[in-house]
Motif scaffolding. Sequence first.
Motif, PDB file in Angstrom:
ATOM      1  N   ASP A  17     -11.440  12.727 -29.335  1.00  0.00           N
ATOM      2  CA  ASP A  17     -10.966  13.968 -29.302  1.00  0.00           C
ATOM      3  C   ASP A  17     -11.352  14.857 -30.518  1.00  0.00           C
ATOM      4  N   ASN A  18     -10.913  14.325 -31.681  1.00  0.00           N
ATOM      5  CA  ASN A  18     -11.307  15.267 -32.793  1.00  0.00           C
ATOM      6  C   ASN A  18     -12.921  15.510 -33.107  1.00  0.00           C
ATOM      7  N   PHE A  19     -13.669  14.617 -32.612  1.00  0.00           N
ATOM      8  CA  PHE A  19     -15.009  14.671 -32.710  1.00  0.00           C
ATOM      9  C   PHE A  19     -15.699  15.771 -31.593  1.00  0.00           C
ATOM     10  N   LEU A  20     -15.015  15.653 -30.441  1.00  0.00           N
ATOM     11  CA  LEU A  20     -15.467  16.989 -29.590  1.00  0.00           C
ATOM     12  C   LEU A  20     -14.630  18.173 -29.948  1.00  0.00           C
ATOM     13  N   LYS A  21     -13.614  18.371 -30.797  1.00  0.00           N
ATOM     14  CA  LYS A  21     -13.403  19.645 -31.361  1.00  0.00           C
ATOM     15  C   LYS A  21     -14.410  20.262 -32.481  1.00  0.00           C
ATOM     16  N   VAL A  22     -14.903  19.126 -33.294  1.00  0.00           N
ATOM     17  CA  VAL A  22     -16.032  19.683 -34.366  1.00  0.00           C
ATOM     18  C   VAL A  22     -17.188  20.027 -33.585  1.00  0.00           C
TER      19      VAL A  22
END
Length: 359
Positions: free
Chosen positions: A199-204
């Motif tokens: 999820d965090n990688f998708l935000k980046v």
Amino acid sequence: MDSLLEQLDRFSEVLAVSRTTHVSTWDPATVRRALQWAGYLRHIHRRFGRHARIRKALEQRLQNQWKQEGDSGPAPAPDLANFQALGHCDQLLSLRLLANPALGDASFHCLLQQLFPGPGVPDAEEEALQGSLARFASCRAAAHMLRFHAYSENPVLQKDSVMKTQAELLLRRLHEVGEAEAEGPGRLLSRLWERLPQDNFLKVVAAALLLPQASPRLQEEELGVGSPKTPGDGRQELLRWLLGKSDIVVAFCRNLPAELLTSVVGRHPELSPVYLGLLTNWGRQLHYDLPKGLWIGTEPQDVPWEELFSRFQSLCQAPPPLKDEVLTALKSYKAQDGDFEVPGLSIWTDLLLALGSRV
């Protein structure tokens, strides 16, 4: 000589602490001082590498640290065991801090700024450190540089300076691996997807897609004269990777906030048919529960009416042509269902009715 040996002892302690939870107490100024200290010792290595007496004294001090017992301070850093290690002590410190989740947000952001200050002409020390880090860490460094803290939910991620810095690093890394090998960016992104919190990688990824284009002058400086690469290649690599991974693009469209996705789709029209297609499929999974007077799903993973409405509402509040495209699609779906005006017969009718006073 005594002063130099004392500096070495103290930096060994700093390097040992850098992998512990004690770095949670470090502020940005402490991070800067630690990196300056490491740079000073690298300078010592370069300056006295051929000075036998000083080199022997320093190496002896490092070896003696391993023999001392009953020391109340942190244990000496295992990677700083000989004189040669002084030549990359700044790399060791940087990688440990990048990998340490205890480092606070402000200090982590400061570390990224120190290591990768952005466009400009770095001095010889900065250039050497950045080049060494890339060679020394490879994909491990890339993953660590995309480490995340427990951020509070913020739908407008492009305003988060730390997230923007991480996005810039991702684009820079994509450019580097793309220069070395055509298939490199896709493989790197797939490895990061597998190894990082998704999820965090998708935000980046979303933040990277929203970064503004650099000026032509800065693009020329970064790419180099005569470079075959074109401006914005990193974003195109991200889009190509996303669109080529059906499961990942579904997660991208489902898990990110509606406002963020609207911004990304508005900036990159290639994503519009994919996102709109997914919303359409999610809407068709819902059925009308007459007793409850609600559109509901049959499976737990079905997108609820409230989320579907929120996402369409966000798209319909976007500027043209995205808003017009979405409204045209909704009206087309409504017509295909029979062009009813009565609620409860077509989800597209109900969406248009609900959106009517808000678009």
